[in-house]
Motif scaffolding. Structure first.
Motif, PDB file in Angstrom:
ATOM      1  N   THR A  62      -8.043  -5.793   2.777  1.00 11.40           N
ATOM      2  CA  THR A  62      -7.808  -6.195   1.388  1.00 11.40           C
ATOM      3  C   THR A  62      -7.774  -7.703   1.195  1.00 11.40           C
ATOM      4  O   THR A  62      -7.629  -8.176   0.062  1.00 11.40           O
TER       5      THR A  62
ATOM      6  N   PRO B  86     -11.163  -9.348  -1.034  1.00  9.30           N
ATOM      7  CA  PRO B  86     -11.133  -9.249  -2.499  1.00  9.30           C
ATOM      8  C   PRO B  86     -10.096 -10.173  -3.131  1.00  9.30           C
ATOM      9  O   PRO B  86     -10.350 -10.758  -4.193  1.00  9.30           O
TER      10      PRO B  86
ATOM     11  N   LEU C 159      -5.336  -5.786  -6.259  1.00  7.72           N
ATOM     12  CA  LEU C 159      -6.377  -6.428  -7.059  1.00  7.72           C
ATOM     13  C   LEU C 159      -6.211  -6.093  -8.542  1.00  7.72           C
ATOM     14  O   LEU C 159      -6.427  -6.948  -9.408  1.00  7.72           O
TER      15      LEU C 159
ATOM     16  N   ASN D 256      -6.123  -4.536   7.034  1.00  6.19           N
ATOM     17  CA  ASN D 256      -6.408  -3.356   6.210  1.00  6.19           C
ATOM     18  C   ASN D 256      -7.565  -3.570   5.247  1.00  6.19           C
ATOM     19  O   ASN D 256      -7.837  -2.719   4.388  1.00  6.19           O
TER      20      ASN D 256
ATOM     21  N   LEU E 280       0.815  -1.213   0.000  1.00  6.34           N
ATOM     22  CA  LEU E 280       0.000   0.000   0.000  1.00  6.34           C
ATOM     23  C   LEU E 280       0.848   1.263   0.000  1.00  6.34           C
ATOM     24  O   LEU E 280       0.400   2.321  -0.456  1.00  6.34           O
TER      25      LEU E 280
ATOM     26  N   THR F  80      -3.137  -8.195   5.321  1.00  7.98           N
ATOM     27  CA  THR F  80      -4.313  -7.826   4.532  1.00  7.98           C
ATOM     28  C   THR F  80      -5.611  -7.994   5.324  1.00  7.98           C
ATOM     29  O   THR F  80      -6.618  -7.372   4.995  1.00  7.98           O
TER      30      THR F  80
ATOM     31  N   ASP G 152      -1.959  -1.160  -5.865  1.00  7.36           N
ATOM     32  CA  ASP G 152      -3.290  -1.764  -6.024  1.00  7.36           C
ATOM     33  C   ASP G 152      -3.135  -3.254  -6.335  1.00  7.36           C
ATOM     34  O   ASP G 152      -2.880  -3.636  -7.484  1.00  7.36           O
TER      35      ASP G 152
END
Length: 275
Positions: A213, A216, A193, A211, A177, A208, A191
């Motif tokens: 993430t 996904p 994803l 945060n 990030l 992850t 990013d």
């Protein structure tokens, strides 16, 4: 143990099952005795860059659950919120790292790492911080079942992991990030994803979970049939619950972490199946 179906095995569904007491004792009866943070700054010999870590840990009976945070972002009041609080209340806490650490502590208490839980114990030899980092990286990368030339998305840049991937002749896309550059001047994408589509497999930090993430990426791996390997100091007892539900393998490393001590340690590796 209650086994969840693929349709309901999301992170939120797992939390709901814990709240309902479906995986163990009522979390409202389980109180956190100790809350603490661990902070470190490191620059390994021979490396041109360093980094800092900060981790929130909660102790429930014999178990310690953890969640990494960005250094300096955890308010001092978080420790006071956690000490003496029951797990059910902490699962509703406004700070995601508190919720993740509480879930991790509860699941570690309910199902400790070990052969009975389906984990293979991998000894981590004593050594310098760099030697132990490389030994852990080797164990993590060995969980990847990819041919030479495949491209791996690495979420949570760890230089030793990138070295280990190179030794396997695997390509990689580093992601964090914070962005920036790797030790070797390679651009780090922010990013994950967006980068996942051009990668054959995913190698992802347990950070992850904290945060937001993880879900996904898990859904991407599940939808596209890609291998998703987790290396987990954060949520080491949480992530094995997703084996067979998007997660292919987990290298779990509960507290105390390899960077805290020069002596021998243990990793707990899970590959395939359900926990």
């Amino acid at each position: 143990m209650t086994v969840l179906t693929p349709a309901d095995q999301s992170y939120d569904a797992l939390v709901d099952h814990v709240r309902a007491g479906a995986l163990g004792p009522d979390p409202a009866t389980q109180r956190i005795a100790v809350a603490f943070t661990t902070r470190q700054a490191v620059r390994h010999d021979g490396r041109g860059t360093g980094y800092r870590n900060e981790v929130l840990s909660l102790r429930l009976s014999e178990a310690v659950g953890s969640c990494a945070v960005e250094p300096g972002e955890l308010p001092e009041s978080a420790l006071d919120d956690c000490v003496g609080a029951d797990v059910a209340r902490l699962l509703e806490h406004p700070l995601p790292p508190v919720r993740v650490a509480a879930l991790d502590a509860y699941l570690m208490h309910v199902t400790p790492h070990g052969p009975e839980a389906g984990a293979l114990r991998v000894p981590l030899p004593a050594g310098s911080s760099l030697e132990k980092s490389r030994a852990r990286a080797k164990a993590v990368v060995e969980l990847l079942d990819q041919p030479a030339g495949a491209t791996v998305l690495v979420v949570g840049v760890v230089n030793s992991l990138l070295e280990a991937l190179r030794s396997r002749e695997l390509e990689y896309v580093p992601c964090d990030l914070k962005g920036g550059l790797t030790e070797w001047g390679e651009p780090v994408v922010a990013d994950a994803l967006a980068a996942a589509d051009r990668c054959d497999a995913l190698l992802v930090s347990g950070m992850t979970l904290g945060n937001g993430t993880f879900e996904p990426l898990r859904r991407h791996a599940l939808a596209h049939g890609k291998q998703l390997v987790m290396f987990a100091q954060t949520g080491s007892a949480v992530l094995p619950r997703f084996l067979g539900h998007g997660v292919s393998a987990v290298c779990a490393e509960p507290y105390p972490f390899f960077w805290l001590d020069g002596g021998p340690g243990t990793l707990h590796c899970y590959a395939g199946g359900e926990r």
